[in-house]
Design an enzyme around this catalytic site. Structure first.
Site, PDB file in Angstrom:
ATOM      1  N   GLY A 298      24.175  39.896  30.271  1.00 31.01           N
ATOM      2  CA  GLY A 298      23.948  41.149  29.556  1.00 31.01           C
ATOM      3  C   GLY A 298      22.698  41.899  29.971  1.00 31.01           C
ATOM      4  O   GLY A 298      22.496  43.043  29.562  1.00 31.01           O
TER       5      GLY A 298
ATOM      6  N   TYR B  96      36.585  24.669  28.676  1.00 29.26           N
ATOM      7  CA  TYR B  96      36.304  25.814  27.812  1.00 29.26           C
ATOM      8  C   TYR B  96      36.847  25.562  26.403  1.00 29.26           C
ATOM      9  O   TYR B  96      37.944  25.046  26.222  1.00 29.26           O
ATOM     10  CB  TYR B  96      36.914  27.092  28.377  1.00 29.26           C
ATOM     11  CG  TYR B  96      36.233  27.614  29.613  1.00 29.26           C
ATOM     12  CD1 TYR B  96      35.045  27.048  30.089  1.00 29.26           C
ATOM     13  CD2 TYR B  96      36.767  28.675  30.332  1.00 29.26           C
ATOM     14  CE1 TYR B  96      34.433  27.530  31.233  1.00 29.26           C
ATOM     15  CE2 TYR B  96      36.159  29.164  31.468  1.00 29.26           C
ATOM     16  CZ  TYR B  96      34.994  28.581  31.923  1.00 29.26           C
ATOM     17  OH  TYR B  96      34.384  29.056  33.058  1.00 29.26           O
TER      18      TYR B  96
END
Length: 323
Positions: free
Chosen positions: A216, A53
């Site tokens: 989303g 990450y």
């Protein structure tokens, strides 16, 4: 905050897991530190990250942000169950990725340095490595447990068959094996119900769903489009077009229940068998508060049945596709 055991272990974790993938690429370090502080205030003790990450030339940056937060003291490390992952390539040379014993040894030490801690609570394999035998993987993990560098081992993006192979190999070595599995799981993507969930239940793994709002789409995307809050393009627009009828029915049903669509999506996951804690990856404090709100949503059997009508799921294999 509610707490539950991680699979068959005695480890107690919050019913929400704080995902940190946005820390660095989308959330600056001071804001990330504030989000983690507020997560603790809300009772979230379970944080997830990965060595890759930060991405590209910034791989490792997210672990560094968390490590700097731990270094502030105040019980931050002691109150956190930290899970990180290895597998992704951390450099261009051979043996800087995957699950060889060599990379496992190097990767854990690098993560410990970035996280500024002496141990990792849950060390997760980010993907299956088909080229490395389980005897090699488990021997390396056993050494890390004996050294006190890790406590538990988890998997991510494994198939049911991979979980079975891993656990049977661990059993032959009298090793605990996997304690958790991170999988893509949400109302729109339910394929893990075929074999991964049954395998996790059988072997006592806690399931940690990632992308609980499916990028989303389950967070009220159609309403946000109408209000001009969100514009979709490219793959996101294609996905909205593909699922528009379902999403319209879903958002209408959420309004009927009096809850935000994203709250319904998270609350639904918390009713699923073997699910320990969905991963919520807020970029902002507002997104964190919205995720915590979902814990107050109660879905009765009628509501769950309606969600199954909108987003049909799977029966366990082979009954889903055979007799």
């Amino acid at each position: 905050m509610e707490y539950t055991h991680l699979g068959r272990t005695g480890l107690r974790v919050s019913r929400l897991c704080l995902g940190t993938m946005n820390f660095g690429p989308h959330t600056e370090e001071p804001d990330a530190h504030q989000i983690m502080d507020v997560a603790h205030e809300q009772g979230i003790n379970f944080f997830d990250t990965a060595n890759v990450y930060g991405w590209a030339e910034n791989r490792g940056r997210t672990e560094e942000i968390i490590g700097n937060w731990f270094a502030q003291g105040g019980g931050r490390r002691e109150r956190t169950v930290i899970a990180t992952k290895l597998y992704g390539e951390m450099g261009a040379w051979p043996n800087e990725g995957k699950l060889s014993a060599l990379n496992i040894r190097r990767a854990v030490d690098a993560s410990l340095r970035r996280l500024q801690t002496d141990h990792i609570d849950i060390y997760q394999m980010h993907h299956i490595d088909r080229a490395t035998p389980w005897e090699e993987i488990w021997q390396a993990m056993e050494v890390l447990v004996a050294q006190g560098k890790i406590i538990y081992v988890g998997s991510s993006n494994f198939a049911g068959w991979h979980i079975a192979r891993a656990q049977e190999a661990a059993k032959a070595r009298n090793f605990l094996g996997l304690t958790s599995e991170q999988s893509l799981y949400n109302l729109l993507e339910r394929s893990i119900e075929l074999e991964v969930l049954p395998a996790a239940e059988h072997y006592g793994l806690g399931v940690i769903p990632w992308s609980p709002l499916h990028g989303g789409l389950l967070g009220g995307v159609l309403r946000k489009e109408r209000e001009g809050v969100r514009r979709t393009s490219g793959r996101a627009a294609d996905a909205v077009g593909k699922h528009r009828e379902q999403l319209e029915a879903y958002e209408d049903f959420a309004a009927e229940l009096g809850h935000e669509p994203g709250d319904i999506a998270l609350a639904w996951l918390l009713t699923r068998p073997a699910v320990t804690a969905p991963i919520v990856g807020p970029r902002t404090l507002d997104q964190l508060h919205a995720a915590v709100r979902a814990l107050d949503v109660q879905l009765d059997q009628k509501a769950l049945a309606r969600l199954d009508e909108i987003f049909p799921g799977h029966r366990p294999a082979p009954e889903d596709y055979a007799w």
